[in-house]
Design an enzyme around this catalytic site. Structure first.
Site, PDB file in Angstrom:
ATOM      1  N   PRO A   2       0.818  -1.216   0.000  1.00 42.88           N
ATOM      2  CA  PRO A   2       0.000   0.000   0.000  1.00 42.88           C
ATOM      3  C   PRO A   2       0.847   1.260   0.000  1.00 42.88           C
ATOM      4  CG  PRO A   2      -0.874  -1.601   1.540  1.00 42.88           C
ATOM      5  CD  PRO A   2       0.449  -2.136   1.069  1.00 42.88           C
ATOM      6  N   GLU A   3       0.366   2.251  -0.725  1.00 37.62           N
ATOM      7  CA  GLU A   3       1.055   3.535  -0.787  1.00 37.62           C
ATOM      8  C   GLU A   3       0.752   4.346   0.474  1.00 37.62           C
ATOM      9  OE1 GLU A   3       2.798   4.501  -3.726  1.00 37.62           O
ATOM     10  OE2 GLU A   3       2.353   2.587  -4.663  1.00 37.62           O
ATOM     11  N   LYS A  51       4.425   4.775   5.885  1.00 40.51           N
ATOM     12  CA  LYS A  51       3.559   3.614   5.686  1.00 40.51           C
ATOM     13  C   LYS A  51       3.244   2.898   6.996  1.00 40.51           C
ATOM     14  CE  LYS A  51       5.124   2.799   0.960  1.00 40.51           C
ATOM     15  NZ  LYS A  51       5.590   1.804  -0.012  1.00 40.51           N
ATOM     16  N   ASN A 165       5.420   1.955  -5.045  1.00 46.15           N
ATOM     17  CA  ASN A 165       5.778   1.638  -6.425  1.00 46.15           C
ATOM     18  C   ASN A 165       4.892   2.339  -7.445  1.00 46.15           C
ATOM     19  OD1 ASN A 165       7.836   0.133  -7.764  1.00 46.15           O
ATOM     20  ND2 ASN A 165       6.244  -1.211  -8.592  1.00 46.15           N
ATOM     21  N   ARG A 250      11.386  -4.660  -7.309  1.00 45.73           N
ATOM     22  CA  ARG A 250      10.038  -4.183  -7.556  1.00 45.73           C
ATOM     23  C   ARG A 250       9.847  -4.056  -9.060  1.00 45.73           C
ATOM     24  NH1 ARG A 250       7.830  -1.709  -3.146  1.00 45.73           N
ATOM     25  NH2 ARG A 250       5.876  -2.051  -4.266  1.00 45.73           N
TER      26      ARG A 250
END
Length: 283
Positions: A2-3, A51, A165, A250
């Protein structure tokens, strides 16, 4: 993963449900915390830090949780059916007379004195969505590692906290920067960071994440999830590669035309460029 805007929104909703309320249930379903019971504790506030989600209690303790790839908090009315996953995925339950907050697949769950929060999040760089956002400090930290790939550096939470990402690849596209460019070769670093932050600010109040301004599925992103599809600007097929240290790679999407490399690229970069053997050097 999650961003930061997802964590920010979760914190706002959790804060609305819990702040100022006394817990009638404070249960942990983790071996290392199973003996703890927060029943009777009063929640002072719930705040995001990058985060990480910090639940601060009135008795000067803080509960830290992290979503990582698969964690989430769900909020229900008492007696409502929980639907965040199977019961064995529940890690934490915090309930008041009006709300039940259920944490599924949470990671890095830890309860510490509030004065020791820095032990958990003190290593993080400026929070992109935080009230104390410091652009100059974020730029200083990024520039202190000029040989790092920009796509790796902007994800490093020690440089700036919150970018994931999705916003990495979308901001790099909008800024016209190749993901494998060296930080030291990025001339518009401030514009890149500002662009990433503006995208997160625009999305933080709702769960949908659009970078194009069009929320419709399939039209909401410039490059993310669009391998092989035509670039929305130039029609060149979008490429997909892997980026990052071994075991921490990633996936990275980019347009080889709009983000053409203007400086030497790491010859060992796993860029996925078609019809070119690895290793590869782009100029």
């Amino acid at each position: 993963m999650p961003e930061g805007d997802t964590v920010w929104l979760a914190a706002q909703r959790m804060n609305t449900a819990l702040a100022g309320a006394t817990l009638v249930r404070g249960e942990f379903r983790l071996p290392q915390l199973a003996a703890l019971d927060l029943t009777g504790a009063t929640v002072r506030e719930v705040v995001p830090r990058g985060k990480h989600l910090l639940i601060r209690l009135a008795d000067d303790r803080t509960l830290r949780t992290h979503f990582r790839m698969d964690g989430s908090w769900h909020i229900y009315r008492p007696g409502g059916k929980w639907h965040g996953g199977p019961a064995y995925d529940v890690r934490v339950v915090l309930a008041t007379p009006e709300w039940e907050c259920v944490g599924y697949r949470l990671h890095d769950v830890e309860l510490v004195p509030t004065t020791e929060e820095d032990r958990l999040v003190g290593h993080l760089g400026p929070d992109v969505l935080g009230p104390d956002w410091d652009l100059e400090e974020a730029l200083r930290r990024l520039r202190s590692h000029p040989d790092e790939q920009i796509g790796v550096a902007i994800l490093d939470q020690r440089n700036l906290a919150g970018i994931g990402n999705l916003y990495k690849v979308e901001a790099l596209f909008l800024a016209g920067i190749h993901p494998w460019a060296r930080v030291g070769d990025v001339t518009n670093l401030e514009a890149l960071v500002t662009r990433a932050r503006s995208l997160m600010l625009a999305n933080r109040n709702h769960p949908e994440q659009t970078t194009t301004g069009i929320p419709r599925r399939g039209q909401d992103h410039w490059v993310a999830g669009r391998k092989g599809k035509p670039c929305r600007r130039c029609a060149t097929p979008i490429l997909l590669g892997e980026q990052g240290p071994s075991t921490q790679e990633r996936v990275t999407w980019w347009c080889p035309t709009c983000q053409a490399a203007r400086s030497p690229i790491d010859p060992l970069a796993r860029t996925g460029e078609p019809d070119r053997p690895q290793p590869i050097t782009l100029y």
